[in-house]
Design an enzyme around this catalytic site. Structure first.
Site, PDB file in Angstrom:
ATOM      1  NE  ARG B 254     -17.119 -34.479 -10.693  1.00  0.00           N
ATOM      2  CZ  ARG B 254     -17.173 -33.303 -10.265  1.00  0.00           C
ATOM      3  NH1 ARG B 254     -16.001 -32.396 -10.040  1.00  0.00           N
ATOM      4  NH2 ARG B 254     -18.358 -32.707 -10.171  1.00  0.00           N
ATOM      5  CG  HIS B 258     -15.215 -33.265  -5.785  1.00  0.00           C
ATOM      6  ND1 HIS B 258     -13.807 -33.579  -6.196  1.00  0.00           N
ATOM      7  CD2 HIS B 258     -14.748 -33.129  -4.443  1.00  0.00           C
ATOM      8  CE1 HIS B 258     -12.929 -33.480  -5.485  1.00  0.00           C
ATOM      9  NE2 HIS B 258     -13.377 -33.306  -4.229  1.00  0.00           N
ATOM     10  CE1 TYR B 267     -20.495 -29.793 -10.086  1.00  0.00           C
ATOM     11  CE2 TYR B 267     -21.659 -29.864  -8.079  1.00  0.00           C
ATOM     12  CZ  TYR B 267     -20.559 -30.243  -8.970  1.00  0.00           C
ATOM     13  OH  TYR B 267     -19.895 -31.680  -8.631  1.00  0.00           O
TER      14      TYR B 267
END
Lengths: 324, 359
Positions: B254, B258, B267
């Site tokens: 990805r 998200h 992160y």
């Protein structure tokens, strides 16, 4: 007419609807070879074969989840959850998936399925075979919640639920499976959802109940009659849709309301019934609304008969309402 | 891991012949279309014109390659990052844009947040935001197809995070037990919002689960559209011919957050993102096509212009469209509204007129 008990009536409805509509399929734990732990699905496998009647792995979210997929694809699944107490692993599939499919797709996808589950106490089953948690489902938009109390209604309401275009939680009072006996129409018999049944007419107090509490209320009513109190008993039969008109009409006649359910009191469906009457029929009330219910405790084993409403407890509430 | 095209866009000489040229162009056309749509929709969200967006950037090959393996009769049970399935199978772009805006012309009537599309014509089932719940639906639909004697295959998409969900376990188990004609397609993009796949499972590869459920499993380079297409085609054919389910783990990444609601730089290691940039599924396919003379700057510019023009028109229409009428709030709860819903609709109408009276 045949005289059947309630579980035979459920069985009769399944046979009748499966013969009528080949889209109807029945599945769950132990439903096929064993015919169900209570025998409600006895004989279906033999007549309809394993494509339409099958045992599943032990997984409630899987049972309900595949049911949603089958309904989407055009079948009429009837999923059995062995006891209502075990339904919670499938709760998400019920409240977020089955119940919301029509709405979230703008009516493009639908989920006409029935989830049958024996519910309620009176069989010495302890907490995990006795709960009566219909309020969870009645609180969920998109679900219908249907609970019969007689064999004829078990057949007619289950048939209507199977034919219904929306998901139905069909709760079977297991305490009445064998004890409730009555005349049941043969062949196709459909009892429309959303209509209460006036079990008994009376002018002084209305008792509102559903499922296994209906015969308890009938016994209280008989007892009250010996004291000169005429009690009306209304069996709601479906909590969603709810026959509010029948409820208000009865309270308008009697001026007193006692709601009886097995479930714990706080936020039970009796609270909804009480609120509706308070909002829309308070001018008819001559006494407070009383609730006779299970207590706000887990369902007990040894003290089951202290937990469940009894004719005596209901009668106490009737007397209170009359004396107020 | 199955791979056909390497990162330089060169075909593995040991692999079977590539699909016909028209199909190769079709794959790239859709991957580029989808990336363009994502870019534009992300931009609209950043401008505050839509509320939310979940991009698939970086994962185009997994979706396009797998969807292209399905027949028109097959059903798609999507997760968040499979909207190309709806478009490739016939949902108009305008539906996508109206859905993201929640307008009166949205076919799901403004009832879901952006990216929750629904298209019966494309057999693309309306999804919820709950993770993994669609996987048992796919198994059930596949079982239903077989009960009805139809050769439909159901395609269940899920992310790596979904494999931790009990519903996915149940679905894989049911699929195995009943040998349902279903393809269980996991897009392992490495991250479930902020949690890396190493924290979803102690197993080193998600595909290992297939064996435990008694079905074949395939691990494929998810950024290689040709490999994804090939393994999915095999799985679809197996399902259709009565061979039962297949679990596919497509390893991809990805590239963005998200959704628009998180900041992946908080992160993820930037070096990891950079490494995956070099494995871009579009770049790989474009190099391959260019080397064969099947694509060039001219085709690229023409396609981008066409997609942007279609987006412009759809966005303009959505921004001009009214919001859904109040009545639509009460429709589709049931086939027929209950008396209580009718009463509440009247109440809501009254509330609206009172507000109106106060200006």
């Amino acid at each position: 007419m045949a005289t059947l008990n309630l579980l035979q009536a459920v069985n009769d409805a399944l046979f009748t609807e499966m013969r009528r509509d080949e889209r109807v399929v029945v599945f769950g734990e132990d439903v096929a070879r064993a015919g169900g732990v209570f025998r409600t699905t006895d004989g279906l496998l033999k007549e309809f074969g394993e494509a339409r009647v099958f045992d599943t792995p032990l997984a409630e979210s899987g049972i309900i989840g595949i049911g949603v997929g089958m309904a989407l694809y055009g079948l009429r699944p009837v999923a059995e959850i062995q006891f209502l107490d075990f339904i919670y692993p499938g709760f998400d599939q019920i409240v977020n998936e089955a119940a919301k499919m029509r709405y979230r797709s703008g009516g493009q996808f639908t989920c006409p399925m029935v989830i049958r589950a024996p519910y309620g106490g009176g069989i010495r089953g302890g907490h995990y075979h006795s709960q009566s948690t219909e309020a969870y489902f009645a609180h969920t938009s998109g679900l219908k919640v249907v609970i019969p109390s007689t064999p004829a209604d078990a057949k007619g309401l289950l048939a209507a639920s199977i034919r219904d275009p929306d998901p139905v939680i069909f709760l079977e009072p297991k305490h009445l499976y064998r004890s409730a006996r009555g005349e049941v129409p043969e062949g196709e018999h459909v009892e429309p959802l959303g209509r209460a049944r006036l079990v008994r007419r009376g002018e002084h107090v209305t008792l509102v109940a559903w499922g296994a509490m209906v015969p308890v209320c009938e016994r209280s009513a008989e007892e009250a009659a010996t004291e000169g109190v005429q009690v009306e008993v209304l069996d709601l039969r479906s909590l969603v849709p709810l026959d509010v008109d029948a409820l208000l009409a009865s309270v308008a006649r009697t001026g007193r309301l006692v709601v009886v359910h097995e479930a714990a009191r706080t936020a039970g469906f009796g609270a909804e019934v009480s609120a509706l009457v308070a909002e829309r029929a308070i001018e008819y009330l001559e006494a407070p609304i009383y609730r006779v219910t299970g207590y706000d405790t887990p369902f007990p084993f040894a003290l089951e008969n202290d937990y469940l409403p009894t004719p005596a407890r209901v009668l106490d509430a009737v007397r209170q309402a009359v004396r107020y | 891991m199955v791979r056909v095209l390497d990162e330089r866009g060169e075909l593995d000489p040991a692999s079977p012949p590539a699909p016909p040229d028209s199909e190769l162009r079709y794959f790239y056309l859709w991957m580029l279309t989808v990336r363009t749509i994502d870019g534009r929709m992300m931009h609209l969200q950043r401008q505050g014109r839509i509320a939310f967006y979940g991009p698939i950037t970086g994962q185009e090959a997994t979706v396009v390659g797998s969807v292209a393996a399905l027949g028109p009769q097959d059903w798609v049970f999507p997760a968040l990052r499979e909207y190309p399935a709806a478009l490739m199978r016939g949902m108009p772009l305008s539906h996508l844009v109206h859905q993201c805006y929640g307008t009166a012309l949205d076919v799901v009537r403004g009832r879901q947040m952006p990216c929750h599309y629904s298209s019966p014509a494309a057999h693309y089932v309306a999804m919820s935001s709950c993770i993994g719940t669609q996987v048992p639906h796919a198994v059930g639909a596949a079982m239903a197809a077989r009960i009805r004697g139809e050769d439909t295959v159901a395609m269940a998409y899920m992310g790596d995070g979904a494999t931790s969900e009990p519903d996915v376990h149940a679905a894989l188990n049911f699929a195995g037990v009943y040998r349902a004609p279903v393809v269980l397609f996991c897009q392992n993009n490495g991250w479930a919002i902020t949690v890396p796949v190493e924290r979803q499972t102690a197993a080193s590869r998600l595909v290992e689960r297939a064996e435990a459920y008694g079905m074949p499993g395939v691990r494929v380079d998810g950024n290689d559209v040709l490999a994804v297409h090939r393994v999915t085609l095999q799985a679809v054919e197996r399902a259709r011919s009565g061979g039962g389910p297949t679990f596919i783990e497509a390893v991809t990444y990805r590239m963005l957050g998200h959704t628009t609601s998180d900041d992946p730089s908080r992160y993820r290691d930037p070096a990891e993102v950079e490494a995956w940039r070099g494995r871009d599924p579009l770049l790989r396919m474009r190099r391959f096509l260019e080397a064969r003379g099947l694509w060039g700057d001219e085709e690229e510019a023409a396609l981008l212009a066409r997609v942007q023009a279609a987006l412009n028109a759809a966005i303009e229409a959505a921004e001009a469209a009214p919001r859904p009428p109040l009545e639509s709030l009460f429709d589709d709860v049931y086939a027929e509204p209950t008396p209580e819903l009718e009463r509440q609709l009247a109440e809501a109408r009254g509330a609206g007129s009172r507000e109106g009276a106060h200006g």
